[in-house]
Scaffold this active site. Structure first.
Site, PDB file in Angstrom:
ATOM      1  N   ASN A  35     -35.965 117.002  -9.708  1.00 35.97           N
ATOM      2  CA  ASN A  35     -37.184 116.919 -10.512  1.00 35.97           C
ATOM      3  C   ASN A  35     -36.845 116.472 -11.931  1.00 35.97           C
ATOM      4  OD1 ASN A  35     -38.434 117.933  -8.236  1.00 35.97           O
ATOM      5  ND2 ASN A  35     -38.449 120.043  -8.979  1.00 35.97           N
TER       6      ASN A  35
ATOM      7  N   CYS B  50     -30.051 103.012 -33.131  1.00 36.30           N
ATOM      8  CA  CYS B  50     -29.809 101.594 -33.457  1.00 36.30           C
ATOM      9  C   CYS B  50     -31.018 100.929 -34.108  1.00 36.30           C
ATOM     10  CB  CYS B  50     -29.401 100.820 -32.194  1.00 36.30           C
ATOM     11  SG  CYS B  50     -30.765 100.544 -31.045  1.00 36.30           S
TER      12      CYS B  50
ATOM     13  N   CYS C 195     -35.490 103.121 -31.569  1.00 36.51           N
ATOM     14  CA  CYS C 195     -34.376 104.027 -31.239  1.00 36.51           C
ATOM     15  C   CYS C 195     -33.854 104.620 -32.550  1.00 36.51           C
ATOM     16  CB  CYS C 195     -33.263 103.237 -30.541  1.00 36.51           C
ATOM     17  SG  CYS C 195     -31.707 104.145 -30.448  1.00 36.51           S
TER      18      CYS C 195
ATOM     19  N   ASN D 244     -38.821 125.820   2.243  1.00 33.29           N
ATOM     20  CA  ASN D 244     -39.740 124.686   2.115  1.00 33.29           C
ATOM     21  C   ASN D 244     -41.077 125.041   2.748  1.00 33.29           C
ATOM     22  OD1 ASN D 244     -39.675 121.952   1.017  1.00 33.29           O
ATOM     23  ND2 ASN D 244     -40.169 121.302   3.108  1.00 33.29           N
TER      24      ASN D 244
ATOM     25  N   ARG E 249     -47.319 111.594 -16.632  1.00 28.64           N
ATOM     26  CA  ARG E 249     -46.525 112.664 -15.993  1.00 28.64           C
ATOM     27  C   ARG E 249     -45.983 113.627 -17.045  1.00 28.64           C
ATOM     28  NH1 ARG E 249     -42.073 110.684 -12.045  1.00 28.64           N
ATOM     29  NH2 ARG E 249     -42.109 112.890 -11.496  1.00 28.64           N
TER      30      ARG E 249
ATOM     31  N   HIS F   4     -31.866 113.351 -11.526  1.00 25.47           N
ATOM     32  CA  HIS F   4     -32.742 112.171 -11.650  1.00 25.47           C
ATOM     33  C   HIS F   4     -33.242 111.990 -13.075  1.00 25.47           C
ATOM     34  CE1 HIS F   4     -33.709 112.158  -7.062  1.00 25.47           C
ATOM     35  NE2 HIS F   4     -32.507 111.684  -7.331  1.00 25.47           N
TER      36      HIS F   4
ATOM     37  N   ASP G 108     -39.139 117.270 -14.324  1.00 27.72           N
ATOM     38  CA  ASP G 108     -39.849 118.194 -15.216  1.00 27.72           C
ATOM     39  C   ASP G 108     -38.831 119.186 -15.806  1.00 27.72           C
ATOM     40  OD1 ASP G 108     -40.881 119.663 -12.175  1.00 27.72           O
ATOM     41  OD2 ASP G 108     -39.603 120.720 -13.609  1.00 27.72           O
TER      42      ASP G 108
HETATM   43  N1  APR Z   1     -43.723 125.183  -1.721  1.00 30.16           N
HETATM   44  C1  APR Z   1     -42.604 124.718  -1.097  1.00 30.16           C
HETATM   45  N2  APR Z   1     -42.457 123.448  -0.672  1.00 30.16           N
HETATM   46  C2  APR Z   1     -43.493 122.607  -0.898  1.00 30.16           C
HETATM   47  C3  APR Z   1     -44.689 123.014  -1.531  1.00 30.16           C
HETATM   48  C4  APR Z   1     -44.780 124.368  -1.957  1.00 30.16           C
HETATM   49  N3  APR Z   1     -45.873 124.843  -2.561  1.00 30.16           N
HETATM   50  N4  APR Z   1     -45.526 121.939  -1.582  1.00 30.16           N
HETATM   51  C5  APR Z   1     -44.874 120.912  -1.007  1.00 30.16           C
HETATM   52  N5  APR Z   1     -43.661 121.313  -0.586  1.00 30.16           N
HETATM   53  C6  APR Z   1     -42.624 120.516   0.095  1.00 30.16           C
HETATM   54  C7  APR Z   1     -43.176 119.471   1.032  1.00 30.16           C
HETATM   55  O1  APR Z   1     -43.352 120.002   2.342  1.00 30.16           O
HETATM   56  C8  APR Z   1     -42.057 118.416   1.005  1.00 30.16           C
HETATM   57  O2  APR Z   1     -41.088 118.683   2.007  1.00 30.16           O
HETATM   58  O3  APR Z   1     -41.925 119.825  -0.907  1.00 30.16           O
HETATM   59  C9  APR Z   1     -41.425 118.595  -0.383  1.00 30.16           C
HETATM   60  C10 APR Z   1     -41.774 117.486  -1.355  1.00 30.16           C
HETATM   61  O4  APR Z   1     -41.212 116.286  -0.864  1.00 30.16           O
HETATM   62  P1  APR Z   1     -41.316 114.965  -1.751  1.00 30.16           P
HETATM   63  O5  APR Z   1     -42.703 114.794  -2.220  1.00 30.16           O
HETATM   64  O6  APR Z   1     -40.664 113.870  -0.966  1.00 30.16           O
HETATM   65  O7  APR Z   1     -40.430 115.292  -3.056  1.00 30.16           O
HETATM   66  P2  APR Z   1     -38.852 115.272  -3.194  1.00 30.16           P
HETATM   67  O8  APR Z   1     -38.195 115.652  -1.909  1.00 30.16           O
HETATM   68  O9  APR Z   1     -38.526 116.051  -4.390  1.00 30.16           O
HETATM   69  O10 APR Z   1     -38.558 113.715  -3.486  1.00 30.16           O
HETATM   70  C11 APR Z   1     -37.224 113.361  -3.795  1.00 30.16           C
HETATM   71  O11 APR Z   1     -37.942 111.121  -4.329  1.00 30.16           O
HETATM   72  O12 APR Z   1     -39.457 109.755  -5.343  1.00 30.16           O
HETATM   73  C12 APR Z   1     -38.227 110.305  -5.471  1.00 30.16           C
HETATM   74  O13 APR Z   1     -37.164 110.725  -7.505  1.00 30.16           O
HETATM   75  C13 APR Z   1     -38.184 111.189  -6.680  1.00 30.16           C
HETATM   76  O14 APR Z   1     -36.938 113.220  -6.987  1.00 30.16           O
HETATM   77  C14 APR Z   1     -37.845 112.554  -6.119  1.00 30.16           C
HETATM   78  C15 APR Z   1     -37.210 112.237  -4.781  1.00 30.16           C
END
Ligand code: APR
Length: 230
Positions: free
Chosen positions: A88, A135, A132, A197, A55, A105, A90
């Protein structure tokens, strides 16, 4: 804080970084219990280290997209009034120029010592044998929050969310708490809540406004409207 923006994996999707729960998302290809829990790390630290190295390499090869840049533009235009709370790990918000970013996170680009708690910039390919720098012990783990662990900076996040005029959520399915509960908290505190979204999420009903589409289209348009009103 006038504008608080919660981001999820969807904002980085168009930078080529996978989401978690979409079709062929990360958790459809890996078992999160093996890759993203303290128990999984204890069972097989090499598997977890390899998972995050892959990743981290993807992240290093990715670029911020128009949505990340639009949020950085918003912050530059409204200094001190914009905060990003990102789920995220990243670093695309920071590389796009956003300064006020809370990585609740954790961060792929950070390593954590399980012995003394020291944090340092992670090499792209982290090894369990890495010592590390504080330490000198080889007890390295990715500095990310795993399932069952407490997200970082929650006090600052709740303070900001319950004292903002506008709360936006971008690119999140709203399935993981406490992040998924922030919209309802902001709404209770009186914020105007906006969802940006690709499609409806688990928390869409918490928002006054919803704009569906790819983040690289809906986020710059939303920022343009906000700045035109400011
Ligand atoms: N533009 C906008 N939204 C998008 C796009 C895009 N190009 N592609 C996907 N999505 C939306 C999807 O419709 C979905 O609702 O992004 C969302 C991604 O959802 P998840 O994959 O569940 O990611 P996230 O909500 O960030 O997950 C939350 O879960 O696994 C843990 O720690 C991890 O931070 C993460 C947390």
């Amino acid at each position: 804080m006038r504008i608080v923006i919660l981001t999820g994996a969807g904002i980085s999707a168009e930078s080529g970084l996978g989401t978690f729960r979409d079709k062929d998302g990360l958790w459809t290809r890996y078992d999160l219990n093996d890759a993203a829990t303290p128990e999984g790390f204890a069972r097989n630290p090499q598997l977890v280290t390899d998972f995050y190295n892959a990743r981290r390499a993807n992240c290093a090869a990715a670029d911020p997209n128009a949505a990340h840049h639009a949020l950085a533009r918003l912050e530059a235009a409204l200094p001190g009034e914009v905060m990003i709370v990102t789920q995220n790990v990243d670093d695309l918000h920071q590389r796009a120029g956003s300064q006020a970013v809370i990585p609740m996170h954790g961060a792929l680009m950070s390593a954590l010592c399980t012995g003394c708690g020291h944090r340092w910039p992670a090499p792209v390919a982290m090894a369990l044998s890495d010592l590390c720098p504080a330490c000198g012990k080889a007890r390295t783990r990715p500095d990310v929050v795993w399932f069952g662990e407490i997200p970082y900076h929650m006090d600052a996040i709740v303070d900001a969310v319950t004292d903002c005029e506008i709360f936006a959520a971008i690119g999140t399915s709203g399935q993981v708490y406490p992040a998924a509960g922030l919209a309802a908290e902001a709404r209770r505190a009186g914020a105007q809540c906006v969802e940006l979204n690709l499609e409806r999420s688990e928390i869409s009903r918490a928002f006054h406004e919803r704009h569906f589409g790819p983040a690289t289209l809906v986020v710059p348009a939303w920022v343009d409207r906000l700045l035109a009103q400011s």
